[in-house]
Design a protein around this motif. Structure first.
Motif, PDB file in Angstrom:
ATOM      1  N   CYS A   5      87.347  29.266 -76.949  1.00 35.95           N
ATOM      2  CA  CYS A   5      86.293  28.258 -76.954  1.00 35.95           C
ATOM      3  C   CYS A   5      86.812  27.099 -76.114  1.00 35.95           C
ATOM      4  N   CYS A  34      84.905  33.821 -73.086  1.00 33.58           N
ATOM      5  CA  CYS A  34      85.008  32.365 -73.095  1.00 33.58           C
ATOM      6  C   CYS A  34      83.646  31.801 -73.460  1.00 33.58           C
ATOM      7  N   PHE A  35      83.647  30.920 -74.431  1.00 35.73           N
ATOM      8  CA  PHE A  35      82.397  30.281 -74.800  1.00 35.73           C
ATOM      9  C   PHE A  35      82.608  28.805 -75.030  1.00 35.73           C
ATOM     10  N   ALA A  36      81.516  28.079 -75.151  1.00 43.36           N
ATOM     11  CA  ALA A  36      81.559  26.647 -75.392  1.00 43.36           C
ATOM     12  C   ALA A  36      80.352  26.266 -76.242  1.00 43.36           C
ATOM     13  N   CYS A  37      80.507  25.188 -76.956  1.00 43.46           N
ATOM     14  CA  CYS A  37      79.446  24.676 -77.823  1.00 43.46           C
ATOM     15  C   CYS A  37      78.392  23.943 -76.985  1.00 43.46           C
ATOM     16  N   ALA A 101      82.254  25.604 -83.692  1.00 43.17           N
ATOM     17  CA  ALA A 101      81.959  26.755 -82.823  1.00 43.17           C
ATOM     18  C   ALA A 101      83.191  27.635 -82.669  1.00 43.17           C
ATOM     19  N   ALA A 102      84.356  27.021 -82.496  1.00 41.29           N
ATOM     20  CA  ALA A 102      85.594  27.794 -82.362  1.00 41.29           C
ATOM     21  C   ALA A 102      85.916  28.538 -83.657  1.00 41.29           C
ATOM     22  N   GLY A 105      83.446  31.343 -84.307  1.00 37.66           N
ATOM     23  CA  GLY A 105      83.618  32.388 -83.304  1.00 37.66           C
ATOM     24  C   GLY A 105      84.979  33.057 -83.368  1.00 37.66           C
ATOM     25  N   LEU A 109      90.730  27.422 -79.584  1.00 41.38           N
ATOM     26  CA  LEU A 109      90.152  26.270 -78.905  1.00 41.38           C
ATOM     27  C   LEU A 109      91.127  25.781 -77.851  1.00 41.38           C
TER      28      LEU A 109
END
Length: 128
Positions: A5, A34-37, A101-102, A105, A109
């Motif tokens: 994240c 890879c993701f992000a809020c 979110a981290a 998920g 982070l």
């Protein structure tokens, strides 16, 4: 497969080519998710706008949208977790959303933000 994240600080590190930018770029080019809020989009837009003007802020936002990032949108579960984190720790509302979110998920982070250090249940990787 590990997931990451990206905190706003990681994305701005990449944008501004600060120390750690290469690591962020390698993650985005790699196979790990890879993701992000969602709140990160706002943080990038307003921070760059505030520091460099509206045009630069909007350009940074457009560039952010083109990155291979999966976006975590607001849900009831995310709201509840962000609220729990904010109630228990001294950090900004945006950072509570990002930490939630981290955690939800089950991701590491990636950040440069000392506010996250107090969240011991959060798997973290500090960008140097």
């Amino acid at each position: 497969m590990p997931a990451f994240c990206l905190d706003t600080s990681a994305i701005l590190t990449l944008r501004d080519d600060e120390p750690g930018a290469e690591r962020v770029a390698m993650l985005l080019e790699g196979t790990d998710p890879c993701f992000a809020c969602f709140i990160t989009r706002m943080e990038v837009l307003y921070r760059v706008w505030k520091d460099e003007g509206e045009r630069s802020g909007r350009l940074a936002y457009e560039q952010l949208q083109s990155l291979p990032i999966q976006w975590v949108d607001q849900t009831e579960a995310l709201l509840l977790e962000a609220s729990r984190i904010k109630a228990l720790h001294r950090l900004s509302v945006a950072d509570a959303w990002i930490a939630a979110a981290a955690l939800l998920g089950r991701a590491t982070l990636l950040h440069k933000d000392p506010e996250f250090e107090v969240i011991t249940e959060l798997d973290q990787d500090w960008l140097a």
